[in-house]
Design a protein around this motif. Structure first.
Motif, PDB file in Angstrom:
ATOM      1  N   ARG A   1       0.759  -0.919  -0.087  1.00 31.95           N
ATOM      2  CA  ARG A   1       0.006  -0.293  -0.351  1.00 31.95           C
ATOM      3  C   ARG A   1       0.796   1.046  -0.020  1.00 31.95           C
ATOM      4  O   ARG A   1       1.826   1.476   0.555  1.00 31.95           O
ATOM      5  CB  ARG A   1      -0.970   0.019   1.423  1.00 31.95           C
ATOM      6  N   ALA A   2       0.587   2.245  -0.624  1.00 28.40           N
ATOM      7  CA  ALA A   2       1.069   2.940  -0.636  1.00 28.40           C
ATOM      8  C   ALA A   2       1.208   4.318   0.764  1.00 28.40           C
ATOM      9  O   ALA A   2       2.893   4.692   0.889  1.00 28.40           O
ATOM     10  CB  ALA A   2       0.237   4.660  -1.602  1.00 28.40           C
ATOM     11  N   SER A   3       0.321   4.186   1.368  1.00 26.80           N
ATOM     12  CA  SER A   3       1.539   4.670   3.003  1.00 26.80           C
ATOM     13  C   SER A   3       1.598   3.646   3.475  1.00 26.80           C
ATOM     14  O   SER A   3       2.170   4.474   4.825  1.00 26.80           O
ATOM     15  CB  SER A   3      -0.544   4.863   3.721  1.00 26.80           C
ATOM     16  N   ASP A   4       1.889   2.489   3.165  1.00 29.50           N
ATOM     17  CA  ASP A   4       2.575   1.442   4.005  1.00 29.50           C
ATOM     18  C   ASP A   4       4.473   1.897   3.140  1.00 29.50           C
ATOM     19  O   ASP A   4       5.285   2.212   4.322  1.00 29.50           O
ATOM     20  CB  ASP A   4       2.095  -0.272   4.035  1.00 29.50           C
ATOM     21  N   ILE A   5       4.188   2.425   2.339  1.00 28.57           N
ATOM     22  CA  ILE A   5       5.196   2.297   1.523  1.00 28.57           C
ATOM     23  C   ILE A   5       5.991   3.914   2.533  1.00 28.57           C
ATOM     24  O   ILE A   5       7.581   4.126   2.308  1.00 28.57           O
ATOM     25  CB  ILE A   5       5.585   2.802   0.607  1.00 28.57           C
ATOM     26  N   ARG A   6       5.187   4.431   2.287  1.00 24.48           N
ATOM     27  CA  ARG A   6       5.582   6.427   3.068  1.00 24.48           C
ATOM     28  C   ARG A   6       6.261   5.877   4.711  1.00 24.48           C
ATOM     29  O   ARG A   6       7.185   5.855   4.941  1.00 24.48           O
ATOM     30  CB  ARG A   6       4.624   6.434   2.976  1.00 24.48           C
ATOM     31  N   SER A   7       4.963   4.572   5.529  1.00 22.85           N
ATOM     32  CA  SER A   7       6.043   4.707   6.145  1.00 22.85           C
ATOM     33  C   SER A   7       7.081   4.078   6.244  1.00 22.85           C
ATOM     34  O   SER A   7       7.766   4.005   7.276  1.00 22.85           O
ATOM     35  CB  SER A   7       5.064   3.386   7.404  1.00 22.85           C
ATOM     36  N   VAL A   8       7.244   2.749   5.511  1.00 21.98           N
ATOM     37  CA  VAL A   8       8.859   2.673   5.363  1.00 21.98           C
ATOM     38  C   VAL A   8       9.941   3.201   4.999  1.00 21.98           C
ATOM     39  O   VAL A   8      10.800   3.691   5.229  1.00 21.98           O
ATOM     40  CB  VAL A   8       8.750   0.913   4.556  1.00 21.98           C
ATOM     41  N   LEU A   9       9.544   4.306   3.878  1.00 19.23           N
ATOM     42  CA  LEU A   9      10.610   5.604   4.062  1.00 19.23           C
ATOM     43  C   LEU A   9      11.213   6.021   4.838  1.00 19.23           C
ATOM     44  O   LEU A   9      12.388   6.854   4.956  1.00 19.23           O
ATOM     45  CB  LEU A   9       9.956   6.651   2.727  1.00 19.23           C
ATOM     46  N   ALA A  10      10.268   6.711   5.972  1.00 18.47           N
ATOM     47  CA  ALA A  10      10.646   7.215   6.830  1.00 18.47           C
ATOM     48  C   ALA A  10      11.335   6.446   8.285  1.00 18.47           C
ATOM     49  O   ALA A  10      12.002   7.083   8.593  1.00 18.47           O
ATOM     50  CB  ALA A  10       9.130   7.486   7.386  1.00 18.47           C
ATOM     51  N   LEU A  11      10.905   5.132   7.960  1.00 17.92           N
ATOM     52  CA  LEU A  11      12.274   4.501   8.803  1.00 17.92           C
ATOM     53  C   LEU A  11      13.805   5.055   8.650  1.00 17.92           C
ATOM     54  O   LEU A  11      13.715   5.137   9.643  1.00 17.92           O
ATOM     55  CB  LEU A  11      12.204   2.997   8.892  1.00 17.92           C
ATOM     56  N   LYS A  12      13.669   4.986   7.642  1.00 16.35           N
ATOM     57  CA  LYS A  12      15.180   5.815   7.333  1.00 16.35           C
ATOM     58  C   LYS A  12      15.854   6.951   7.791  1.00 16.35           C
ATOM     59  O   LYS A  12      16.812   7.313   8.772  1.00 16.35           O
ATOM     60  CB  LYS A  12      15.413   6.211   5.869  1.00 16.35           C
ATOM     61  N   GLN A  13      14.830   7.533   8.837  1.00 16.55           N
ATOM     62  CA  GLN A  13      14.939   8.943   9.905  1.00 16.55           C
ATOM     63  C   GLN A  13      15.822   7.894  11.318  1.00 16.55           C
ATOM     64  O   GLN A  13      16.253   8.909  11.588  1.00 16.55           O
ATOM     65  CB  GLN A  13      13.794   9.652   9.578  1.00 16.55           C
ATOM     66  N   GLU A  14      14.743   7.428  11.544  1.00 15.95           N
ATOM     67  CA  GLU A  14      15.264   6.345  12.885  1.00 15.95           C
ATOM     68  C   GLU A  14      16.208   5.510  12.362  1.00 15.95           C
ATOM     69  O   GLU A  14      16.747   5.199  13.231  1.00 15.95           O
ATOM     70  CB  GLU A  14      13.557   5.949  12.979  1.00 15.95           C
ATOM     71  N   PHE A  15      16.185   5.032  11.247  1.00 22.60           N
ATOM     72  CA  PHE A  15      17.971   3.818  11.180  1.00 22.60           C
ATOM     73  C   PHE A  15      17.674   4.427  10.472  1.00 22.60           C
ATOM     74  O   PHE A  15      18.137   4.173   9.105  1.00 22.60           O
ATOM     75  CB  PHE A  15      16.997   2.994  12.011  1.00 22.60           C
ATOM     76  N   PRO A  16      19.015   5.310  10.065  1.00 23.57           N
ATOM     77  CA  PRO A  16      19.356   5.197   8.874  1.00 23.57           C
ATOM     78  C   PRO A  16      20.350   4.788   8.333  1.00 23.57           C
ATOM     79  O   PRO A  16      20.629   4.583   6.666  1.00 23.57           O
ATOM     80  CB  PRO A  16      20.337   7.342   9.036  1.00 23.57           C
ATOM     81  N   ARG A  17      20.764   3.835   9.118  1.00 18.39           N
ATOM     82  CA  ARG A  17      22.317   3.001   8.371  1.00 18.39           C
ATOM     83  C   ARG A  17      21.373   1.491   7.537  1.00 18.39           C
ATOM     84  O   ARG A  17      21.925   0.831   7.138  1.00 18.39           O
ATOM     85  CB  ARG A  17      22.975   2.366   9.337  1.00 18.39           C
ATOM     86  N   LEU A  18      19.497   2.232   7.316  1.00 17.01           N
ATOM     87  CA  LEU A  18      19.284  -0.063   6.701  1.00 17.01           C
ATOM     88  C   LEU A  18      19.125   1.316   5.239  1.00 17.01           C
ATOM     89  O   LEU A  18      19.201   1.517   5.077  1.00 17.01           O
ATOM     90  CB  LEU A  18      18.030   0.324   7.182  1.00 17.01           C
ATOM     91  N   ASP A  19      19.770  -0.327   4.709  1.00 11.36           N
ATOM     92  CA  ASP A  19      19.890  -0.512   3.586  1.00 11.36           C
ATOM     93  C   ASP A  19      18.846  -1.313   3.109  1.00 11.36           C
ATOM     94  O   ASP A  19      18.559  -2.745   2.592  1.00 11.36           O
ATOM     95  CB  ASP A  19      21.133  -1.702   2.942  1.00 11.36           C
ATOM     96  N   MET A  20      17.926  -0.863   2.623  1.00 14.95           N
ATOM     97  CA  MET A  20      16.271  -1.245   2.049  1.00 14.95           C
ATOM     98  C   MET A  20      15.706  -1.913   0.962  1.00 14.95           C
ATOM     99  O   MET A  20      16.657  -0.945   0.058  1.00 14.95           O
ATOM    100  CB  MET A  20      15.017  -0.688   2.909  1.00 14.95           C
ATOM    101  N   VAL A  21      15.245  -2.579   0.693  1.00 20.17           N
ATOM    102  CA  VAL A  21      14.162  -2.712  -0.367  1.00 20.17           C
ATOM    103  C   VAL A  21      13.385  -2.879  -0.564  1.00 20.17           C
ATOM    104  O   VAL A  21      12.958  -3.981   0.411  1.00 20.17           O
ATOM    105  CB  VAL A  21      15.421  -4.235  -1.493  1.00 20.17           C
TER     106      VAL A  21
END
Length: 451
Positions: free
Chosen positions: A261-281
């Motif tokens: 879901r688009a809103s869930d994708i936004r929540s995942v993108l926001a995780l980089k602020q809290e855990f900046p070292r995450l290397d996500m796909v």
């Protein structure tokens, strides 16, 4: 095809062949368009040269007239080698719903290189794949492996290459029935992993004096498998799972986040602020086109389902087959995933659909070169094999497929497949059944078959 634990260069096997395929239509897999009347040279198990004029003295010559030459296809997220019959639990290692572990599950030791699914997909032109166990006892599915589909019995290209986590509807179901619970569990797990990484006092001789290796310079004592009771009461992970997530929070192991879901994708993108070292796909991303600019700005690649054209759930209400084309247009790096993990041999058909889609008014598809890259060089790059698989670049592994026609046309089939410069057998149960029954004389059937 030699075993490689870690991110080192692909090793050339001793028995690699030196050959040149001449006079073929060549698609490099790097996003460029196919070139006619070209040649591909393989030496020592690696690509040596590609072009209209190449030096081929002393090489075995293969006439590619009327055929296409490509790199081997790379399947992004699969269950290849992890089951024989999916409906028979004893032969199925994809899910471990009753396991006390989740993030620590490691697909590499249980991959069966003799699985018929590996043989069938090798015959379909897939030479490397990411294979993984799926979330079932927790939102974490475990550590996936990059494998080759060669016949040498040594499938592991890279063990513990990525970690899988399910958010969205699946994450909600696995964490207590709510997305809020899934996010709380996810953040708690990452914080426990950070605590584990900082706590250098957790060590010891261990059971039988040995340590358990998790790769990426992490080794934990085997006594740590006992559970969280002596780390206090406010913990949810076993120590083995916490240790397995340390490379994720360090940013040295990729995190595949299953979300639609688009809103869930936004929540995942926001995780980089809290855990900046995450290397996500992002994996799935059926509504990715709605937030394509945000995904592109975050620089996070996507492994998108290749045939999501209608919603299958409430988190896919905005699904459209133009999803991939629109994300690519916005600058997102996109690889195609098979809708069914166990059957990625349709990847080239999905890519071909995107080429056809580009010709429809109002739809967004891809050029031929872009579409082919989504099943070759882009998934290779996401898998940590950039420049070493998924393309015909000089120095890359000699994973070469000779097709009887355009590989993005549904009727085209591989006629020869090479992995690391070694020609592979293409027979399997399906091909043998075809040969057995194609010209069957019905007069030889037993009476039970007499209608």
């Amino acid at each position: 095809m030699a075993c490689m634990i870690g991110a080192g260069a692909l090793a050339a096997p001793v028995a690699a062949q030196d050959f040149v395929i001449e006079n073929a239509t060549v698609a490099a897999g790097d996003g460029s368009e196919p070139v006619e009347n070209a040649s591909v040279v393989v030496r020592g198990g690696r690509i040596a040269a590609v072009g209209s004029t190449v030096a081929a003295e002393g090489l075995q010559r293969i006439d590619g007239t009327g055929m296409w030459v490509t790199p081997g296809l790379v399947a992004s997220v699969t269950s290849l080698g992890l089951y024989d019959v999916s409906a028979v639990s004893e032969s199925n290692d994809i899910r471990a719903g009753s396991s006390p572990f989740s993030a620590a599950l490691d697909a590499a030791p249980v991959v069966n290189p003799n699985s018929q699914h590996i043989l069938v997909h090798r015959a379909a032109g897939i030479t490397r794949a990411a294979t993984a166990t799926m979330p079932s006892s927790s939102i974490f599915g475990g550590q996936g492996a990059i494998i080759d589909l060669g016949a040498d019995g040594q499938p592991i290209t890279r063990a513990r290459a990525f970690q899988i986590v399910a958010l969205g509807e699946d994450g909600a179901r696995l964490s207590g029935g709510s997305r809020a619970s899934a996010h709380a569990l996810f953040r708690n797990a990452l914080r426990e992993a950070l605590d584990y990484d900082r706590n250098q006092a957790i060590s010891g001789a261990g059971m039988r004096g040995g340590d358990v290796s998790l790769g990426d310079d992490i080794a934990i004592d085997s006594r740590l498998l006992r559970g969280p009771e002596d780390r206090g009461t406010d913990v949810l992970l076993t120590r083995f799972d916490a240790a397995a997530l340390v490379p994720v929070v360090r940013g040295t192991q990729r995190l595949y986040v299953m979300v639609e879901r688009a809103s869930d994708i936004r929540s995942v993108l926001a995780l980089k602020q809290e855990f900046p070292r995450l290397d996500m796909v992002l994996v799935g991303a059926s509504e990715g086109w709605l937030v394509a600019n945000e995904i592109a700005a975050a620089g996070i690649p996507v492994i998108a389902d290749g045939l999501d054209d209608l919603p299958q759930s409430f988190e896919q209400l905005a699904a459209t087959q133009s999803n991939i084309g629109r994300m690519v247009k916005a600058g997102v790096k996109v690889a195609i995933n098979a809708s069914a993990m166990e059957n990625p041999r349709n990847l080239n058909q999905y890519a071909g659909n995107l080429v056809a889609l580009a010709r429809l008014p109002g739809a967004d598809g891809l050029t031929w070169g872009q579409a082919f890259a989504t099943i070759t060089s882009v998934p290779a790059e996401i898998s940590g094999l950039r420049g070493r698989a998924g393309s015909l670049a000089a120095g890359a592994a000699g994973d070469v497929v000779l097709w009887d026609g355009d590989p993005l046309e549904a009727g085209s089939m591989p006629v020869r497949v090479f992995i690391d410069g070694i020609e592979q057998p293409l027979d399997n149960h399906q091909s043998r059944l075809k040969e057995r029954y194609r010209d069957l004389d019905e007069s030889t059937l037993p009476k039970a078959y007499d209608w």
